[in-house]
Design a protein around this motif. Structure first.
Motif, short mmCIF file in Angstrom:
data_model
loop_
_atom_site.label_atom_id
_atom_site.label_comp_id
_atom_site.label_asym_id
_atom_site.label_seq_id
_atom_site.Cartn_x
_atom_site.Cartn_y
_atom_site.Cartn_z
N ALA A 1 46.25 39.71 48.88
CA ALA A 1 46.76 41.04 47.45
C ALA A 1 45.35 42.08 47.02
N GLU A 2 44.31 41.74 46.80
CA GLU A 2 42.66 42.92 46.56
C GLU A 2 43.16 43.79 47.52
N TRP A 3 42.92 43.04 48.11
CA TRP A 3 42.41 43.71 49.95
C TRP A 3 43.07 44.75 50.20
N VAL B 1 44.19 35.62 47.38
CA VAL B 1 44.52 36.48 46.44
C VAL B 1 44.02 37.76 47.03
N MET B 2 42.02 37.40 47.82
CA MET B 2 41.72 39.05 47.92
C MET B 2 41.79 39.12 49.24
N GLU B 3 42.44 38.19 50.57
CA GLU B 3 42.76 38.61 51.85
C GLU B 3 44.40 38.89 51.57
N LEU C 1 41.68 29.97 46.96
CA LEU C 1 42.10 30.79 46.14
C LEU C 1 42.35 32.02 46.11
N GLN C 2 40.95 31.96 45.55
CA GLN C 2 40.91 33.42 45.39
C GLN C 2 40.83 34.00 46.73
N ARG C 3 40.42 33.44 47.64
CA ARG C 3 39.77 34.04 49.28
C ARG C 3 40.91 34.45 49.26
N LEU D 1 37.33 50.60 39.12
CA LEU D 1 36.67 49.53 39.03
C LEU D 1 36.97 48.41 39.94
N ALA D 2 36.12 47.56 41.43
CA ALA D 2 36.13 47.09 42.01
C ALA D 2 35.30 45.82 42.09
N GLY D 3 35.70 45.05 41.39
CA GLY D 3 35.02 43.91 41.34
C GLY D 3 33.99 43.67 39.82
N SER E 1 30.15 45.38 40.79
CA SER E 1 28.92 44.57 39.41
C SER E 1 28.47 42.85 40.77
N GLY E 2 29.85 42.66 41.81
CA GLY E 2 29.24 41.48 42.19
C GLY E 2 28.82 41.63 44.42
N GLY E 3 30.15 40.84 44.93
CA GLY E 3 30.04 40.82 46.27
C GLY E 3 30.19 42.31 46.91
N GLY E 4 31.40 42.98 46.20
CA GLY E 4 31.70 44.28 47.15
C GLY E 4 32.52 44.14 47.62
N THR E 5 33.84 42.89 48.37
CA THR E 5 34.68 42.83 49.17
C THR E 5 35.64 43.90 49.19
N ASN E 6 35.83 44.27 47.92
CA ASN E 6 37.08 44.85 47.15
C ASN E 6 36.35 46.31 47.48
N LEU E 7 35.82 46.82 47.30
CA LEU E 7 34.79 48.24 47.27
C LEU E 7 34.90 48.35 49.44
N TYR F 1 38.04 36.44 34.02
CA TYR F 1 37.26 36.77 35.22
C TYR F 1 37.05 36.36 37.09
N GLY F 2 36.66 36.79 37.87
CA GLY F 2 36.83 35.80 39.32
C GLY F 2 37.12 34.99 39.24
N LEU F 3 36.81 33.51 39.70
CA LEU F 3 36.94 32.74 40.16
C LEU F 3 36.94 31.93 38.84
N ASN G 1 41.71 49.66 37.96
CA ASN G 1 41.07 47.91 38.44
C ASN G 1 41.84 47.95 38.70
N ILE G 2 41.48 46.54 39.48
CA ILE G 2 42.04 45.50 40.41
C ILE G 2 41.66 44.44 39.61
N HIS G 3 42.31 43.51 39.57
CA HIS G 3 43.13 41.99 38.18
C HIS G 3 42.83 41.06 39.59
N PRO G 4 42.24 40.28 39.56
CA PRO G 4 43.04 38.61 40.72
C PRO G 4 44.58 38.44 39.49
N SER G 5 44.94 38.23 39.56
CA SER G 5 45.83 37.67 38.89
C SER G 5 47.27 38.73 38.91
#
Ligand code: GRF
Length: 208
Positions: free
Chosen positions: A180-182, A176-178, A172-174, A87-89, A9-15, A123-125, A108-112
């Protein structure tokens, strides 16, 4: 070969993390068959295009009824010969009929660290804003199978990430992405593609 269709739905960094992991060979036995976005201008579609992957805009807003949208979504998934939905974002509600048809084949990847900071509205921020408001010292990300609920399906992997003094929701989001998520999302896809992940009585078993 596992055909994977990624919903964004968004920036696609997980994709992008998945695309890069497949290209690097750290994810094997996988072909990204297509990327479906419910947002026409999602940068994730640009990432798919650059990687030579079919990008499809498909939004419930463009259909007269939920049934019509669901029908087209199922048709598209079949045309892509989808084995696994990722489901990636993705901020779109997945129709119950799709969850039924792809039981334990949607992740699905969830940021918590579920069950913290998850469910409707998280969701998100917003997830990181709440984690900072609560003052947790550790957060992280969870990759899980999708069921009828929101962030309630069987947990596949989790990874903890430290909350630092002075963190903003963005910093913090960044992290968690770097951190964990990715990492978790490609790992889960590779595990499923290579038969290492089973759901037994609602609990995920991982074989090395
Ligand atoms: C981010 O908040 C991420 O934590 C969550 O979805 C949002 C967008 O991710 N998974 P992406 O950059 O579109 O993959």
């Amino acid at each position: 070969m596992l055909n994977v269709t990624v919903f964004v739905s968004g920036g696609g960094t997980n994709l992008q993390a998945v695309i890069d992991a497949v290209a690097a060979g750290t994810v094997t036995n996988v072909r990204i068959a297509g990327v479906i976005s419910n947002k026409k201008d999602a940068y994730a579609l640009e990432r798919a295009k650059k990687a030579g992957i079919k990008g499809i805009y498909l939004s419930p807003r463009e259909f007269d009824s939920k049934e019509a949208f669901c029908g087209r979504l199922l048709e598209t998934l079949e045309q892509l010969q989808t084995d696994l939905i990722v489901l990636a974002g993705c901020l779109m509600i997945i129709p119950g009929e799709v969850v039924d048809r792809y039981r334990n084949r949607i992740i699905n990847i969830h940021p918590s660290l579920i069950p913290s900071f998850c469910g409707a509205g998280f969701y998100g921020l917003k997830v990181h804003e709440e984690a900072l408001r609560r003052g947790v010292k550790v957060t992280g990300a969870t990759v899980h199978f999708v069921d009828e609920g929101t962030d309630t399906g069987p947990i596949i992997f989790q990874k903890a990430v430290e909350v630092c003094q002075g963190d903003t929701p963005e910093s913090l989001q960044r992290r968690v992405m770097e951190q964990a998520e990715w990492i978790l999302l490609p790992k889960a896809i590779d595990g499923i593609a290579n038969g290492k992940i089973q759901v037994i009585d609602g609990i995920v078993r991982v074989t090395e």
